[in-house]
Design a protein around this motif. Structure first.
Motif, PDB file in Angstrom:
ATOM      1  N   LEU A 189     -24.524  29.615 100.261  1.00 34.99           N
ATOM      2  CA  LEU A 189     -23.184  29.552 100.333  1.00 34.99           C
ATOM      3  C   LEU A 189     -22.588  28.916 101.273  1.00 34.99           C
ATOM      4  O   LEU A 189     -22.841  28.900 102.330  1.00 34.99           O
ATOM      5  CB  LEU A 189     -22.541  30.787  99.648  1.00 34.99           C
ATOM      6  N   ILE A 190     -21.239  28.038 101.224  1.00 38.76           N
ATOM      7  CA  ILE A 190     -20.695  27.485 102.233  1.00 38.76           C
ATOM      8  C   ILE A 190     -19.131  28.140 102.229  1.00 38.76           C
ATOM      9  O   ILE A 190     -18.563  28.284 101.242  1.00 38.76           O
ATOM     10  CB  ILE A 190     -20.500  25.997 102.088  1.00 38.76           C
ATOM     11  N   PHE A 191     -18.878  28.697 103.323  1.00 41.25           N
ATOM     12  CA  PHE A 191     -17.660  29.465 103.618  1.00 41.25           C
ATOM     13  C   PHE A 191     -16.813  28.843 104.488  1.00 41.25           C
ATOM     14  O   PHE A 191     -17.211  28.174 105.414  1.00 41.25           O
ATOM     15  CB  PHE A 191     -17.624  30.935 103.949  1.00 41.25           C
ATOM     16  N   GLU A 192     -15.303  29.028 104.273  1.00 39.56           N
ATOM     17  CA  GLU A 192     -14.506  28.472 105.414  1.00 39.56           C
ATOM     18  C   GLU A 192     -13.797  29.696 105.911  1.00 39.56           C
ATOM     19  O   GLU A 192     -13.432  30.630 105.272  1.00 39.56           O
ATOM     20  CB  GLU A 192     -13.586  27.576 104.817  1.00 39.56           C
ATOM     21  N   THR A 193     -13.514  29.651 107.154  1.00 39.01           N
ATOM     22  CA  THR A 193     -12.999  30.875 107.789  1.00 39.01           C
ATOM     23  C   THR A 193     -12.444  30.296 109.182  1.00 39.01           C
ATOM     24  O   THR A 193     -12.615  29.317 109.446  1.00 39.01           O
ATOM     25  CB  THR A 193     -13.777  32.061 108.153  1.00 39.01           C
ATOM     26  N   GLU A 194     -11.249  31.262 109.815  1.00 37.47           N
ATOM     27  CA  GLU A 194     -10.989  31.042 111.094  1.00 37.47           C
ATOM     28  C   GLU A 194     -10.789  32.046 111.767  1.00 37.47           C
ATOM     29  O   GLU A 194     -10.402  33.331 111.437  1.00 37.47           O
ATOM     30  CB  GLU A 194      -9.504  30.370 110.893  1.00 37.47           C
ATOM     31  N   LEU A 195     -11.433  32.000 113.239  1.00 45.37           N
ATOM     32  CA  LEU A 195     -11.576  33.482 114.180  1.00 45.37           C
ATOM     33  C   LEU A 195     -10.808  32.973 115.153  1.00 45.37           C
ATOM     34  O   LEU A 195     -10.820  31.947 115.611  1.00 45.37           O
ATOM     35  CB  LEU A 195     -12.959  33.621 114.394  1.00 45.37           C
ATOM     36  N   GLN A 203      -9.566  35.385 107.035  1.00 47.75           N
ATOM     37  CA  GLN A 203      -9.710  35.207 105.556  1.00 47.75           C
ATOM     38  C   GLN A 203     -11.026  34.387 105.303  1.00 47.75           C
ATOM     39  O   GLN A 203     -11.602  33.735 106.388  1.00 47.75           O
ATOM     40  CB  GLN A 203      -8.492  33.917 105.352  1.00 47.75           C
ATOM     41  N   ARG A 204     -11.522  34.389 104.303  1.00 49.24           N
ATOM     42  CA  ARG A 204     -12.897  34.200 103.871  1.00 49.24           C
ATOM     43  C   ARG A 204     -12.490  33.143 102.379  1.00 49.24           C
ATOM     44  O   ARG A 204     -11.962  33.614 101.269  1.00 49.24           O
ATOM     45  CB  ARG A 204     -13.629  35.324 103.514  1.00 49.24           C
ATOM     46  N   LYS A 205     -13.017  31.914 102.434  1.00 50.79           N
ATOM     47  CA  LYS A 205     -12.876  31.120 101.244  1.00 50.79           C
ATOM     48  C   LYS A 205     -14.311  30.462 101.111  1.00 50.79           C
ATOM     49  O   LYS A 205     -14.907  29.873 101.877  1.00 50.79           O
ATOM     50  CB  LYS A 205     -11.984  30.004 101.390  1.00 50.79           C
TER      51      LYS A 205
END
Length: 1005
Positions: A189-195, A203-205
């Motif tokens: 799986l490939i997720f996008e987030t910002e920390l 947020q998790r996309k």
């Protein structure tokens, strides 16, 4: 950290001469791929031990280590305690450390990921026992010169996902936030987030699923890139058996990475995918970018087939993303049947990529392989007893530094000019362009590349290219020339000699003058041989001629040929090439020789063209007469093109060539150009033009005389010469004009009476002396009436000239003429006299009246006051007028005749109208009153008398000059007292067109 006892660092084995049976574990090879090649300079790769300032409470074994932007982060463990240490390598900032035991209960660390700024760290955690979810920690670091702060946070949103790969956003990431980043998991799986530093909800996309439901399909590497100078984004991800590429063009203001995957998720297109059969449970993705560059130059994928290496597309609109198909064989098929211990020493655990090499890390050694020829360049064995167990190899993506660490020690891998012998590899492959580029810094290497490239081109029959390459080498001139002289095509040897000539002229200033001369002379000979080759087509000659002309115009060649002109002229003469001989003479500015040869060969058009190209005016004076005989129009065009540069007097010999009508027409054309355009005042030119006009163009002669004007002091021709020419050639009208200018009134009237009565009358009206005018009119009357007894003509003359009386004309009639025929004229005379008598009587009565004398005095005083006021106003206006000025231009024209204004005397009025004096006089005379006409005639007569006296006296007295000025002012007051268009014509608008209807009736009868 446990410290090993100081031991001797392993040295490279001595280079082996010839063959050897040694089976030593450590050896080194040069960048050419040959480990036995002799080379005295420093080795390309060498390891150096690093000493870290580790706090005493943080000692332990290295578990994980990462370096980015000179920030080193390492995980140390000792007796079950895990400490995270953060160090800044270039300068002494106190190290930052944090204990992680409380976060690691029941977990073990699988990997750590650090961003390019060195301020964001992700730690991937997996459970030690089943039943516990995977997790990961996020640490945001900051620092001051005196301390570091490290904030640890558990990211709950990814509780069920094992993070196996991270793609940091190097374009949007900052010290306080990572920007949008991509996370790859063990299930594909490939997720996008910002920390970031804040504790807000993360947020998790989920963007894409490579595993398609598989429970174990780890993403081993992922990277997000943006193509330079565009907004095209690329995502590359690898799994154990495949490499994937996604690409999309985003908006400039887009900060999320989700749009990259949108078209793939929607099924509009499929990602680029390459699969490889593999026995490995992992793969690795590495990129190489020059230091401080965000876009990689190369990519490498360690997979089951070996190591795939290629380049990334840099085109904004390119359809392909991953370019290249180089595969470095690692022989995985041969080791899959080996034991575990044997496999671990033959299968790489990790690797890093440099510009020209891939450095692979095995269980007990590292080695460097050249990616161009797959040759082993470097190998270093790490004795576990001495250095500890090899853990990993890392490369700082910002600085390019490479670090190798064991569980006990840390080393840097120094790279010293890894490109030093790359040229040899390209040369051996026949990739001469790349070999030349990489050998350019060392002249000896470059010479070897160029020579081998030239030999290869010569063998392949590409003689033109071979000539260019040979010219750049130090191969002897004679050797190369002998190669090309046997060829039928002489262009290669010409190219070679030209290149060598260029090298001589650029690299030396007069040091090789003899060599330059020899090469130039030889090249001229080669060119002329090709140009004059018998049996060749016109296109062949034209092509060679064009190239030869360009060669002869080159500054070094021109300087050499000018210095040795005799030898060059002799060589061209031997080839019997008059065209190039003329061109050479032109190039060295020997135009006299060129024109002489062209005229001798009767090539008049070429001679005139050569004359027009050069700037020596003396050649025009020398050769224009000869050219005028053959090409009158073109010659005159060339003279006119020079304009005022030519001396008109020196051009006169050319203008004497008037044997044919064509020559005469063009001579007149040039003389008109000199007179009307150049405004020459040379009397010889004017007299010559006048003579040609009188002989061939009488109409143009009168126009010329009118333009010159009637003031003999302002004309540029000799009046007496002009009169003689016109008399000899019978141009009567011009004779009358000139006789009037010389005040030869009687002769002018007598001549005019021979062919034009109206001209005679106009001539008789011109003298200022009334007595002279009366005599002239009497001559006209005598010529017109004598012998005819025509009373109507007599009466008509009386009306045309007010100086004539009826009694003056009576002697011209016979004694028997009846008086009745003159009754009307006599009555007219009386009608003129009676009003005068009546006016005199009225004035007499007024003078004798004395009534109302006092009232008249008061009226006169009032009128005097008004007059004084008007006088003051007029004086003021006159003062303003004195300061008024009008700018005149050379192209200004007379408002009556439209000819150039300044060629004759003229008047300029304050309203802006401009008139020639004679043009104005012609227009004003008919509308003057009789008193003004009479006064004007008297003033002109006085002026003529005064002029006659002045001519007879050698010295002019002041009194005569003053009187002449007064007369001139009075004449101008009458003629130019007011503007013709703005004053006189407006004042006479109410006057009838005909004053004497009786005379009109007589004439109509």
């Amino acid at each position: 950290m446990a410290q090993a006892k100081p031991t001797t660092q392993p040295k490279f084995l001595s280079r082996i001469e010839g063959t050897s049976t040694s089976n030593a574990n450590t050896y080194v090879a040069t960048a050419s791929g040959n480990p036995f090649e002799l080379e005295e300079e420093e080795e390309i790769f060498s390891k150096r031990k690093m000493s870290l300032n580790v706090p005493s409470n943080c000692a332990g074994d290295f578990v994980h280590l990462n370096v980015s932007n000179n920030w080193l982060v390492c995980m140390l463990t000792s007796q079950g305690h895990y400490n995270l240490l953060r160090l800044f390598l270039p300068r002494a900032i106190p190290p930052g450390q944090v204990a992680l035991e409380k976060y690691l209960s029941g977990y073990k660390i699988t990997n750590i990921f650090q961003d390019n700024t060195g301020h964001h760290l992700l730690i991937a955690l997996v459970p030690k026992q089943p039943g516990v979810s995977s997790d990961f920690l996020y640490i945001q670091s900051s620092e001051t010169p005196k301390a570091q702060q490290m904030k640890v946070r558990r990211i709950e949103k990814f509780k069920d996902h094992e993070i196996t790969a991270v793609a940091f956003n190097t374009y949007h990431g900052k010290e306080l936030t990572t920007g949008s980043i991509l996370l790859g998991t063990s299930r594909g799986l490939i997720f996008e987030t910002e920390l970031g530093a804040t504790s807000d909800n993360t947020q998790r996309k989920q963007l894409y699923d490579l595993g398609l439901g598989l429970s174990k399909y780890p993403i081993n590497g992922i990277e997000v890139l943006r193509v330079p100078n565009s907004n095209r984004w690329i995502v590359v991800a690898v799994t154990p058996d495949a490499i994937y590429a996604f690409e999309e063009t985003l908006r400039l203001d887009e900060r999320s990475l989700q749009p990259i995957f949108s078209s793939y998720v929607n099924g509009e297109r499929e990602p680029h995918c390459e699969k490889q059969k593999t026995e490995l449970t992992y793969s690795m993705l590495r990129f190489f970018a020059p230091p401080n560059s965000k876009y990689p130059k190369q990519w490498a994928w360690l997979c089951g087939a070996g190591m795939r290496i290629g380049e990334l597309s840099i085109e904004a609109n390119s359809k392909a993303t991953l370019l290249g198909d180089t595969l470095i064989q690692l022989n995985f098929d041969k080791v899959k049947h080996l034991s575990y211990d044997e496999r671990r020493t033959n299968v790489p655990k990790s690797f890093v990529l440099t510009e020209y090499h891939a450095i692979l890390l095995y269980a007990d050694h590292i080695k460097a392989v050249c990616i161009l020829n797959q040759e082993l360049v470097y190998r270093e064995v790490f004795d576990e007893a001495l250095f500890g167990k090899l853990q990993n190899i890392e490369r700082d993506v910002v600085t390019g530094a490479i670090y190798v660490y064991t569980d006990k020690q840390m080393f840097t891998l120094k790279i010293s000019r890894e490109e030093r012998n790359i040229w040899r590899i390209y040369l051996s492959k026949g990739q001469y362009e790349l070999a030349t580029a990489h050998a350019a810094e060392v002249p000896e290497h470059l010479q070897l590349v160029l020579l081998q490239r030239a030999d290869a081109a010569f063998r392949d029959g590409d003689y033109e290219a071979a000539a260019n390459y040979y010219a750049e080498t130090d191969e002897t001139f004679e050797t190369v020339c002998l190669k090309f002289m046997v060829l039928a095509d002489k262009r290669p040897i010409i190219s070679y000699v030209k290149k060598r000539l260029s090298r001589l002229t650029m690299n030396s200033e007069g040091a090789h003058a003899d060599a330059v001369k020899a090469l130039v002379i030889w090249l001229i000979d080669l060119y002329l041989t090709q140009i004059n080759m018998p049996g060749k087509e016109r296109a062949w000659r034209t092509e060679w001629q064009t190239e030869y002309d360009e060669f002869m115009r080159e500054p070094p060649v021109l300087a050499c040929t000018s210095l040795h002109r005799t030898a060059v002229q002799q060589l061209i003469g031997e080839h019997a090439d008059p065209h190039n001989l003329a061109q050479f003479a032109i190039s060295i500015s020997d135009y006299q020789e060129v024109i002489g040869q062209q005229l001798k060969a009767e090539r008049y058009a070429e001679a005139l063209q050569t004359l027009s190209k050069q700037s020596d005016l003396s050649l025009y004076y020398n050769y224009a007469p000869q050219l005028m005989k053959q090409l009158p129009k073109q010659t005159v065009d060339a003279l006119i093109a020079q304009g005022s540069k030519l001396d008109i007097e020196k051009v006169v010999p050319t203008l004497l060539v008037i044997d044919t009508q064509e020559q005469r027409e063009h001579v007149i054309r040039y003389l008109e150009f000199a007179v009307y355009k150049l405004n020459t005042t040379n009397d010889a030119i004017h007299n010559f033009l006048l003579h040609l006009y009188a002989k061939h163009e009488p109409k143009l002669l009168m126009k010329y005389l009118e333009i010159q004007g009637r003031d003999e002091t302002l004309v540029h021709y000799d009046i007496h010469f002009a009169l003689k020419v016109c008399t000899d050639l019978g141009v009567k009208m011009a004779c009358v004009f000139l006789q009037c200018m010389l005040c030869m009134w009687t002769t002018a009237v007598d001549l005019a009476l021979q062919f034009d009565m109206q001209l005679a009358k106009e001539t008789a009206s011109k003298p200022q002396d009334n007595e002279m005018r009366r005599k002239l009119w009497l001559r006209i009357a005598y010529h017109d009436i004598k012998g005819t007894n025509d009373v109507k003509k007599a009466l008509s003359l009386l009306k045309e000239c007010d100086l004539l009386r009826i009694e003056d004309l009576l002697p011209f009639f016979s004694d028997f003429e009846k008086i009745d025929n003159f009754k009307e004229a006599i009555c007219d005379a009386l009608r003129v006299i009676m009003p005068r008598i009546h006016k005199l009587l009225i004035n007499l009565l007024i003078a004798t009246s004395k009534q109302d004398y006092n009232q008249r005095i008061q009226e006169l005083q009032r009128e005097m006051a008004e007059t004084k006021e008007q006088s003051d106003r007029v004086c003021k206006e006159l003062g303003q007028l004195r300061a008024h000025s009008i700018n005149m231009k050379a192209q200004d024209a007379c408002d009556i005749c439209d000819l150039i204004l300044m060629v004759k005397p003229f008047f300029v009025f304050i309203c802006g109208h401009k008139f020639h004096s004679d043009c104005l006089e012609k227009q004003v005379l008919p509308i003057l009153s009789k008193d003004h006409s009479r006064r004007l005639a008297m003033l002109k007569q006085e002026m003529e008398t005064l002029m006659a006296q002045t001519i007879s006296l050698a010295n002019h007295t002041v009194e005569q000059q003053k009187k002449r000025a007064d007369l001139k002012a009075k004449i101008e007051e009458i003629l130019a007292g007011d503007c013709l268009y703005c004053g006189l014509l407006i004042e006479t608008i109410d006057q009838p067109f005909v004053d004497d209807w009786d005379q009109v009736n007589v004439e109509w009868e």
